[in-house]
Design an enzyme around this catalytic site. Structure first.
Site, PDB file in Angstrom:
ATOM      1  N   CYS A   1      -4.786   7.793   9.877  1.00 31.50           N
ATOM      2  CA  CYS A   1      -5.028   7.173  11.180  1.00 31.50           C
ATOM      3  C   CYS A   1      -4.816   8.162  12.317  1.00 31.50           C
ATOM      4  O   CYS A   1      -3.897   8.980  12.273  1.00 31.50           O
ATOM      5  CB  CYS A   1      -4.063   6.007  11.357  1.00 31.50           C
ATOM      6  SG  CYS A   1      -4.518   4.565  10.411  1.00 31.50           S
TER       7      CYS A   1
ATOM      8  N   ARG B   1       0.664  14.402  13.150  1.00 32.70           N
ATOM      9  CA  ARG B   1       1.384  13.999  11.932  1.00 32.70           C
ATOM     10  C   ARG B   1       1.643  15.257  11.112  1.00 32.70           C
ATOM     11  O   ARG B   1       0.887  15.615  10.235  1.00 32.70           O
ATOM     12  CB  ARG B   1       0.574  12.944  11.175  1.00 32.70           C
ATOM     13  CG  ARG B   1       0.341  11.729  12.040  1.00 32.70           C
ATOM     14  CD  ARG B   1      -0.372  10.634  11.329  1.00 32.70           C
ATOM     15  NE  ARG B   1       0.420  10.023  10.273  1.00 32.70           N
ATOM     16  CZ  ARG B   1      -0.008   9.024   9.524  1.00 32.70           C
ATOM     17  NH1 ARG B   1      -1.208   8.549   9.700  1.00 32.70           N
ATOM     18  NH2 ARG B   1       0.767   8.521   8.580  1.00 32.70           N
TER      19      ARG B   1
ATOM     20  N   ARG C   1      -8.675  -0.370   4.866  1.00 34.85           N
ATOM     21  CA  ARG C   1      -7.906   0.747   4.292  1.00 34.85           C
ATOM     22  C   ARG C   1      -6.550   0.267   3.801  1.00 34.85           C
ATOM     23  O   ARG C   1      -5.977   0.851   2.879  1.00 34.85           O
ATOM     24  CB  ARG C   1      -7.693   1.841   5.342  1.00 34.85           C
ATOM     25  CG  ARG C   1      -8.941   2.611   5.684  1.00 34.85           C
ATOM     26  CD  ARG C   1      -8.619   3.781   6.581  1.00 34.85           C
ATOM     27  NE  ARG C   1      -7.364   4.385   6.195  1.00 34.85           N
ATOM     28  CZ  ARG C   1      -6.493   4.926   7.039  1.00 34.85           C
ATOM     29  NH1 ARG C   1      -6.757   4.969   8.320  1.00 34.85           N
ATOM     30  NH2 ARG C   1      -5.375   5.447   6.605  1.00 34.85           N
TER      31      ARG C   1
ATOM     32  N   ASP D   1       4.599   0.299  12.213  1.00 41.00           N
ATOM     33  CA  ASP D   1       3.410  -0.320  11.619  1.00 41.00           C
ATOM     34  C   ASP D   1       3.232  -1.790  12.028  1.00 41.00           C
ATOM     35  O   ASP D   1       2.225  -2.409  11.673  1.00 41.00           O
ATOM     36  CB  ASP D   1       3.445  -0.213  10.087  1.00 41.00           C
ATOM     37  CG  ASP D   1       3.283   1.226   9.615  1.00 41.00           C
ATOM     38  OD1 ASP D   1       2.854   2.075  10.424  1.00 41.00           O
ATOM     39  OD2 ASP D   1       3.585   1.504   8.440  1.00 41.00           O
TER      40      ASP D   1
ATOM     41  N   LYS E   1       0.834  -1.211   0.000  1.00 36.90           N
ATOM     42  CA  LYS E   1       0.000   0.000   0.000  1.00 36.90           C
ATOM     43  C   LYS E   1       0.864   1.254   0.000  1.00 36.90           C
ATOM     44  O   LYS E   1       0.621   2.196  -0.760  1.00 36.90           O
ATOM     45  CB  LYS E   1      -0.907  -0.002   1.235  1.00 36.90           C
ATOM     46  CG  LYS E   1      -1.561   1.338   1.520  1.00 36.90           C
ATOM     47  CD  LYS E   1      -2.340   1.366   2.834  1.00 36.90           C
ATOM     48  CE  LYS E   1      -1.534   1.524   4.076  1.00 36.90           C
ATOM     49  NZ  LYS E   1      -1.303   2.900   4.566  1.00 36.90           N
ATOM     50  N   ASN E   2       1.861   1.277   0.874  1.00 40.66           N
ATOM     51  CA  ASN E   2       2.625   2.520   1.041  1.00 40.66           C
ATOM     52  C   ASN E   2       3.646   2.767  -0.071  1.00 40.66           C
ATOM     53  O   ASN E   2       4.279   3.824  -0.095  1.00 40.66           O
ATOM     54  CB  ASN E   2       3.291   2.560   2.425  1.00 40.66           C
ATOM     55  CG  ASN E   2       2.261   2.808   3.513  1.00 40.66           C
ATOM     56  OD1 ASN E   2       1.120   3.196   3.225  1.00 40.66           O
ATOM     57  ND2 ASN E   2       2.649   2.583   4.758  1.00 40.66           N
TER      58      ASN E   2
END
Ligand code: EPU
Length: 419
Positions: free
Chosen positions: A118, A123, A398, A305, A24-25
């Site tokens: 999230c 952030r 997600r 993560d 995903k990232n």
């Protein structure tokens, strides 16, 4: 977003082979990078997760044309039609901030709501903005919106004060169309950044990395590209942790074990046996897991993560383990939920937990707070006695592709209810 509830019948054992999806990232910045060229781009091994779908909707809104289906993205940006990204789209995912660099570089103008994502702590995006300002952008912030304008961006020499993944990606993308040679120092080392660099170089950019320094020779334009996304090391790592619970016997296929080196060493240190065969990792659980101290830190250290997932595993080790979270300031929200299931975890400072093991877990109704915590609670439900109900579980989708289905195929009993 639809509310999702998971019901997990616990005390099942996982046996068999599980496949890793694309990262995903890596996919999210790569999707943003397609804005940098007028030519068609194809990205494969795309995980069909909600953050990716939202990014795709945003690309279409900006003027991209194309399709996202069967793990394949085809997209082309003849023109940028919109450059204002509404709060509605931007707040749905943190990754929306990745549109800032490419839109400024290609279109010279962007308005974007401060990103969502999230709720795992503050952030900030100050280094993204600082770098772009040095490149010549005029940036202002009002009512939660960032407005930026620029003529052609110019190259910079910039040192990040803190390692930042999306900050590094944003400046790399902006610099690939800037005038001159940009040098970025103290860049993050996450493999997703290097996968983005690979994609950009295939599109004609000139980017090289020397340790924590990334050098970008700006080009006047970029070409179309075909690129396959790397495997998701966080998904693979989540499955590796799942494999480390007693009586499980699983093999993770299609991963890159080098990207999970720190985790693999750690699982061995607490007593598991790991067998690596190219892109496959077999996990053989320990008879008795040992406690350990873990610090989350930027890659190649232990990833934030995987912190929540590791917390569950350590409730099953004999003794006291400690986890220090060094990246985000509010990433222990799973602790309350786990304590409701019978874990004994003390939040000793805001960024520091002590896990007293071994505690059997009991099914309960718990609430998921963020993406990785959701995955952790799923693992907790699988090892717990009786039934666990996870509310707010839409977060899971997600970032994890078909996680319940994948786990059910190897022995879990997870039912998904859309509410
Ligand atoms: N930071 C600043 N200023 C900045 C940028 C970052 O102070 O301008 C601070 C942050 O507040 C944080 C630290 O630097 O304390 C690191 O943040 P970073 O920028 O590296 O995180 P990110 O780029 O926002 C990405 C991943 C996250 C992952 C982190 C850390 C994406 C889209 N997101 O976030 O992924 O946790 O790096 O590895 O790549 C997830 O997938 O669940 C997830 C949260």
């Amino acid at each position: 977003m639809t509310n999702i509830r998971l019901e997990i019948t616990g005390k099942t054992y996982l046996k068999g082979t599980i496949q890793t999806s694309g990262a995903k990232n890596a996919t999210l910045p790569e999707m943003a990078a397609t804005i940098l060229t007028k030519a068609p781009c194809q990205i494969t091994n795309v995980p069909m997760v909600d953050d990716v779908k939202i990014m795709f909707q945003t690309l279409l809104f900006l003027g991209g044309t194309g399709t996202l289906q069967s793990n394949k993205l085809n997209i082309k940006f003849d023109n940028i039609k919109n450059f204002s990204i509404s709060e509605n789209l931007a707040k749905k995912t943190r990754a929306s901030i990745l549109l800032l660099g490419p839109l400024l570089a290609r279109h010279g103008q962007v308005n974007i709501s401060l990103p969502g994502g999230c709720p795992i702590g503050e952030r900030k995006v100050n280094y993204h903005l600082e770098g772009l300002k040095l490149m010549g952008a005029k940036i202002s912030q009002k009512n939660g919106f960032i407005s930026a304008k620029a003529q052609r961006l110019r190259a910079i020499k910039y040192t990040f004060s803190t390692k930042t993944v999306t900050g590094t990606e944003n400046l790399i993308m902006a610099a690939s169309l800037a005038k001159g040679k940009t040098t970025l120092k103290n860049c993050a080392f996450e493999p997703e950044i290097d996968d983005l660099i690979t994609l950009l170089n295939k599109a004609g950019a000139s980017i090289s990395r020397e340790d924590d320094r990334i050098i970008i020779n700006g080009k006047d334009n970029l070409q179309g590209v075909h690129h396959e996304v790397i495997p998701d090391r966080i998904e693979a790592g989540t499955f590796m942790i799942a494999g480390a619970f007693k009586n499980n016997n699983i093999t993770i296929k299609g991963c890159n074990p080098n990207h999970n080196k720190y985790l693999i060493d750690l699982l061995e240190n607490i007593g598991c046996t790991i067998i690596i065969n190219r892109n496959e990792v077999k996990i053989r659980p320990a008879d008795q897991l040992k406690p350990i101290d873990i610090n989350t830190n930027p890659y190649p250290d232990f990833p934030t993560d995987l912190q929540a997932q590791m917390t569950i595993l350590l409730t099953q080790s004999q003794g006291i383990s400690k986890i220090v979270e060094n990246i985000f300031d509010n990433r222990f929200q799973h602790v309350n939920e786990l304590n409701q299931m019978g874990a004994n975890i003390k939040l000793s400072k805001q960024n520091n937990i002590l896990i007293y093991g071994l505690t059997p877990l009991l099914g309960a109704t718990i609430t998921s707070t963020d993406l990785r915590a959701s995955a952790a609670l799923v693992l907790a439900g699988i090892i717990a006695q009786n039934k666990t109900i996870i509310l707010n579980a839409q977060q899971l989708f997600r970032g994890y592709e078909n996680m319940p289905q994948k786990l059910n195929q190897i022995g879990a009993k997870i039912k998904v209810f859309k509410e």
